[in-house]
Design a protein around this motif. Sequence first.
Motif, PDB file in Angstrom:
ATOM      1  N   GLU A   1       1.112  -0.999  -0.082  1.00  0.00           N
ATOM      2  CA  GLU A   1       0.503   0.104   0.476  1.00  0.00           C
ATOM      3  C   GLU A   1       0.668   1.534   0.080  1.00  0.00           C
ATOM      4  OE1 GLU A   1      -4.237  -1.100   2.245  1.00  0.00           O
ATOM      5  OE2 GLU A   1      -2.342  -0.482   3.469  1.00  0.00           O
ATOM      6  N   LYS A   2       1.661   1.740   1.056  1.00  0.00           N
ATOM      7  CA  LYS A   2       2.274   2.817   0.855  1.00  0.00           C
ATOM      8  C   LYS A   2       3.958   2.722  -0.057  1.00  0.00           C
ATOM      9  CE  LYS A   2       1.125   3.372   5.010  1.00  0.00           C
ATOM     10  NZ  LYS A   2       1.845   3.915   7.347  1.00  0.00           N
ATOM     11  N   GLY A   3       3.917   1.323  -0.347  1.00  0.00           N
ATOM     12  CA  GLY A   3       5.439   1.385  -1.057  1.00  0.00           C
ATOM     13  C   GLY A   3       5.214   1.372  -2.908  1.00  0.00           C
ATOM     14  N   GLU A   4       4.563   0.114  -3.201  1.00  0.00           N
ATOM     15  CA  GLU A   4       4.258  -0.454  -4.859  1.00  0.00           C
ATOM     16  C   GLU A   4       2.995   0.799  -4.696  1.00  0.00           C
ATOM     17  OE1 GLU A   4       4.427  -4.339  -5.392  1.00  0.00           O
ATOM     18  OE2 GLU A   4       5.990  -4.583  -3.946  1.00  0.00           O
ATOM     19  N   ILE A   5       2.174   1.081  -4.698  1.00  0.00           N
ATOM     20  CA  ILE A   5       1.026   1.520  -3.978  1.00  0.00           C
ATOM     21  C   ILE A   5       1.193   2.933  -4.282  1.00  0.00           C
ATOM     22  CG2 ILE A   5      -1.144   2.227  -4.677  1.00  0.00           C
ATOM     23  CD1 ILE A   5      -2.289  -0.670  -4.020  1.00  0.00           C
ATOM     24  N   GLY A   6       1.327   3.223  -3.511  1.00  0.00           N
ATOM     25  CA  GLY A   6       2.350   4.537  -3.667  1.00  0.00           C
ATOM     26  C   GLY A   6       2.828   5.175  -4.992  1.00  0.00           C
ATOM     27  N   ARG A   7       4.113   4.517  -4.908  1.00  0.00           N
ATOM     28  CA  ARG A   7       4.725   5.348  -6.089  1.00  0.00           C
ATOM     29  C   ARG A   7       4.190   5.095  -7.364  1.00  0.00           C
ATOM     30  NH1 ARG A   7       9.149   2.009  -3.394  1.00  0.00           N
ATOM     31  NH2 ARG A   7       7.916  -0.313  -4.475  1.00  0.00           N
ATOM     32  N   ILE A   8       3.036   3.893  -7.807  1.00  0.00           N
ATOM     33  CA  ILE A   8       1.943   4.165  -8.660  1.00  0.00           C
ATOM     34  C   ILE A   8       0.859   5.692  -8.257  1.00  0.00           C
ATOM     35  CG2 ILE A   8      -0.547   3.208  -9.804  1.00  0.00           C
ATOM     36  CD1 ILE A   8       0.956   0.533  -8.811  1.00  0.00           C
ATOM     37  N   SER A   9       0.322   5.556  -7.281  1.00  0.00           N
ATOM     38  CA  SER A   9       0.075   7.513  -7.352  1.00  0.00           C
ATOM     39  C   SER A   9       0.427   7.910  -7.810  1.00  0.00           C
ATOM     40  CB  SER A   9      -0.734   6.977  -6.037  1.00  0.00           C
ATOM     41  OG  SER A   9      -1.225   5.593  -5.572  1.00  0.00           O
ATOM     42  N   THR A  10       1.871   8.488  -7.318  1.00  0.00           N
ATOM     43  CA  THR A  10       2.691   8.989  -7.338  1.00  0.00           C
ATOM     44  C   THR A  10       3.047   9.661  -8.994  1.00  0.00           C
ATOM     45  OG1 THR A  10       3.707   9.156  -5.403  1.00  0.00           O
ATOM     46  CG2 THR A  10       4.816  10.434  -7.049  1.00  0.00           C
ATOM     47  N   ARG A  11       2.998   8.307  -9.742  1.00  0.00           N
ATOM     48  CA  ARG A  11       3.238   8.519 -10.981  1.00  0.00           C
ATOM     49  C   ARG A  11       2.518   8.594 -11.458  1.00  0.00           C
ATOM     50  NH1 ARG A  11       5.959  10.234 -14.874  1.00  0.00           N
ATOM     51  NH2 ARG A  11       5.597   8.846 -17.309  1.00  0.00           N
TER      52      ARG A  11
ATOM     53  N   GLU B   1      -0.267  12.820 -25.649  1.00  0.00           N
ATOM     54  CA  GLU B   1      -1.570  12.349 -24.939  1.00  0.00           C
ATOM     55  C   GLU B   1      -1.522  11.096 -24.985  1.00  0.00           C
ATOM     56  OE1 GLU B   1      -4.826  14.011 -27.238  1.00  0.00           O
ATOM     57  OE2 GLU B   1      -4.891  15.722 -25.854  1.00  0.00           O
ATOM     58  N   ALA B   2      -0.961  10.865 -26.250  1.00  0.00           N
ATOM     59  CA  ALA B   2      -0.831   9.126 -26.770  1.00  0.00           C
ATOM     60  C   ALA B   2       0.009   8.795 -25.419  1.00  0.00           C
ATOM     61  CB  ALA B   2      -0.369   8.795 -27.670  1.00  0.00           C
ATOM     62  N   ARG B   3       1.452   9.172 -25.397  1.00  0.00           N
ATOM     63  CA  ARG B   3       2.317   8.779 -24.102  1.00  0.00           C
ATOM     64  C   ARG B   3       1.368   8.634 -22.853  1.00  0.00           C
ATOM     65  NH1 ARG B   3       5.721  11.272 -20.519  1.00  0.00           N
ATOM     66  NH2 ARG B   3       4.768  12.783 -20.587  1.00  0.00           N
ATOM     67  N   VAL B   4       0.974  10.017 -22.387  1.00  0.00           N
ATOM     68  CA  VAL B   4       0.201   9.451 -21.264  1.00  0.00           C
ATOM     69  C   VAL B   4      -1.250   8.513 -21.204  1.00  0.00           C
ATOM     70  CG1 VAL B   4      -1.164  11.077 -19.416  1.00  0.00           C
ATOM     71  CG2 VAL B   4       0.821  12.284 -20.518  1.00  0.00           C
ATOM     72  N   ALA B   5      -1.706   8.435 -22.104  1.00  0.00           N
ATOM     73  CA  ALA B   5      -2.117   7.179 -21.805  1.00  0.00           C
ATOM     74  C   ALA B   5      -1.883   5.900 -21.579  1.00  0.00           C
ATOM     75  CB  ALA B   5      -3.360   7.716 -23.600  1.00  0.00           C
ATOM     76  N   GLU B   6      -0.942   5.676 -22.908  1.00  0.00           N
ATOM     77  CA  GLU B   6      -0.342   4.380 -22.654  1.00  0.00           C
ATOM     78  C   GLU B   6       0.363   4.219 -21.439  1.00  0.00           C
ATOM     79  OE1 GLU B   6       3.675   1.763 -24.273  1.00  0.00           O
ATOM     80  OE2 GLU B   6       2.983   4.711 -25.553  1.00  0.00           O
ATOM     81  N   ALA B   7       1.039   5.197 -20.768  1.00  0.00           N
ATOM     82  CA  ALA B   7       1.931   5.138 -19.443  1.00  0.00           C
ATOM     83  C   ALA B   7       0.646   4.934 -18.370  1.00  0.00           C
ATOM     84  CB  ALA B   7       2.421   6.106 -18.955  1.00  0.00           C
ATOM     85  N   ARG B   8      -0.704   5.717 -18.711  1.00  0.00           N
ATOM     86  CA  ARG B   8      -1.456   4.823 -17.522  1.00  0.00           C
ATOM     87  C   ARG B   8      -1.887   4.019 -17.733  1.00  0.00           C
ATOM     88  NH1 ARG B   8      -5.554  10.300 -18.064  1.00  0.00           N
ATOM     89  NH2 ARG B   8      -4.276  11.578 -16.197  1.00  0.00           N
ATOM     90  N   ALA B   9      -2.379   3.082 -18.573  1.00  0.00           N
ATOM     91  CA  ALA B   9      -2.745   2.050 -19.294  1.00  0.00           C
ATOM     92  C   ALA B   9      -2.024   1.130 -18.187  1.00  0.00           C
ATOM     93  CB  ALA B   9      -2.732   1.644 -20.271  1.00  0.00           C
ATOM     94  N   GLN B  10      -0.676   1.211 -18.583  1.00  0.00           N
ATOM     95  CA  GLN B  10       0.646   0.321 -18.097  1.00  0.00           C
ATOM     96  C   GLN B  10       0.492   0.307 -16.582  1.00  0.00           C
ATOM     97  OE1 GLN B  10       2.679  -2.191 -19.717  1.00  0.00           O
ATOM     98  NE2 GLN B  10       2.750  -2.544 -17.083  1.00  0.00           N
ATOM     99  N   LEU B  11       0.371   1.695 -16.067  1.00  0.00           N
ATOM    100  CA  LEU B  11      -0.063   1.994 -14.506  1.00  0.00           C
ATOM    101  C   LEU B  11      -1.121   1.091 -14.011  1.00  0.00           C
ATOM    102  CD1 LEU B  11       1.199   5.613 -13.468  1.00  0.00           C
ATOM    103  CD2 LEU B  11       2.831   3.601 -13.401  1.00  0.00           C
TER     104      LEU B  11
END
Length: 555
Positions: A179-189, A214-224
């Motif tokens: 929760e605080k480590g891995e999900i926290g880093r995803i939330s930050t990203r 926008e395509a780059r952000v959408a791709e990164a969001r999908a992976q996250l």
Amino acid sequence: MKTWFKSGAPWIWLNGGAVAICMIMVVGLIGLIAVRGFGHFWPADVAEIEINDHTGKQTVVLGEVVRSQTIPSAVARDAGNYVPDDIELVTRYLIKQGNRDQTGRDFVWYLELGMEDFRYPDTAYVVERREWGNFYGYPLALQREGEVIATAADANFWPMIQESVDRSLKLHRDIQRIEKGEIGRISTRLNELRLDLRRLDLRDPPADVRAAEEARVAEARAQLEIDYQVLRKDLDVLYQSTKRDTLQMRMSDNKEVAISLADIVRVTAPNTMSVPTKMGQYVERLWEFLSEQPREANTEGGIFPAIFGTVTMVFVMSIMVTPFGILAAIYLREYAKQGLMTRIIRISVYNLAGVPSIVYGVFGLGFFVYFLGGNLDRLFYEAALPTPTFGTPGLFWASLTLALLTLPIVIVSTEEGLARIPSTIRQGSLALGATKAETLWKVIVPLATPAMMTGLILAIARAAGEVAPLMLVGVVKLAPTLPVDATFPFIHLERKIMHLGFHIYDVGFQSPNVEAARPLVYATALILVILIVVLNLTAISIRNRLRERYRSASD
């Protein structure tokens, strides 16, 4: 006698006696704080007390005897207790009976009238929980997925409880890590990606650039999102696993209560523990106090975020105040023309040392936070607005406010150190062909370094214990994250921090459970004193080394 007085010996003895009394008072105060604070972590025995009131009703109380006091009978009657008219004084005991979720309060006063002798049953357990404080009772059974796997009469009951508790603690650590480590880093990203789109709207680039971004952000969001779903499934499995085991307990009034092991921190039977076992338990609890996060409105758990925040703030403050204070003192002593304006500046510096600290807090809030921080947000963090980045109290502004508060101390100490250096050293350096700058930086400043360290020591001692200004510029009751972590840029000066001094104030005066908070106030105060002593001893050792290094030159 007159000769003895004229010799000055009485005044020497008087000063020595005053110093001795002060030392005794300081040692006694620290000893009192240590006993009342650190004694809280010793596993106290659990007493079973039978109380028969004047109507013949019998009540059984189970808990720790905290303290006793003798009070007038009128006070006891005013509290709603029955006391015979022929009794003037009565003794009452404060019992920590826990079980706040069942009874509504965990500290209760009981009169000695009608009390039987205290018994300490071996079957009494203390269950330390993450919420609702301690539970005191008698074990009945250990259930796994609704089925009884062991009862209190079984020989392997205690080992199975400890094994189940250890498993539950491991699962809790895994949950916190995700929760605080891995999900926290995803939330930050994800927040960074949101800010990227916001910056894109503010820049209004060409259509092709916008589409690519926008395509780059959408791709990164999908992976996250994919990564988050994987972690979410792992969390669901862990949470489900924590609900496997349940401990059945019986209270002193025979009421049965089921406690999930997911809510348990520790299970102990203090009445059966030997002294070495209690010592080991004491060290374990003390370490948890120093290394864990607080819980239960800061009346349970540890104070590690407050220790970390205090040390970090002091270091950042020292980095800022030292160069400014030393350079200001060098200018006033070595370069400034000694006239009316210089005297006015010196008087102003001396007066700044006497300004109440809360005034610095108000100034820091208005100038540093709202003015400087607000402008920084508009210049460099416009995409994050209206959410402030530096336009809100944080570590940097708290450190800068304390640097301003302690700046006069460093200036005065450095100036005094520069003034004590004999003029013959300056003249000798100049006579050998050195310039004024070379004389200053290669001869004078090194010799004045011990005095500079003295100023820094005094600054650290004052800054580490300040509370009033920090309440306005960056210190909070509970900080969710530390100002230093593994996320870039690693040191987050904009984050809010916890502080030992403010923690003492909060626990001592804002806690909803006064009796539970009382020992933690003492323990936290002692940790703050120890921390200040350690920081000062570190600076003193550096100063002494510098003093020995330049002793021959000053002679």
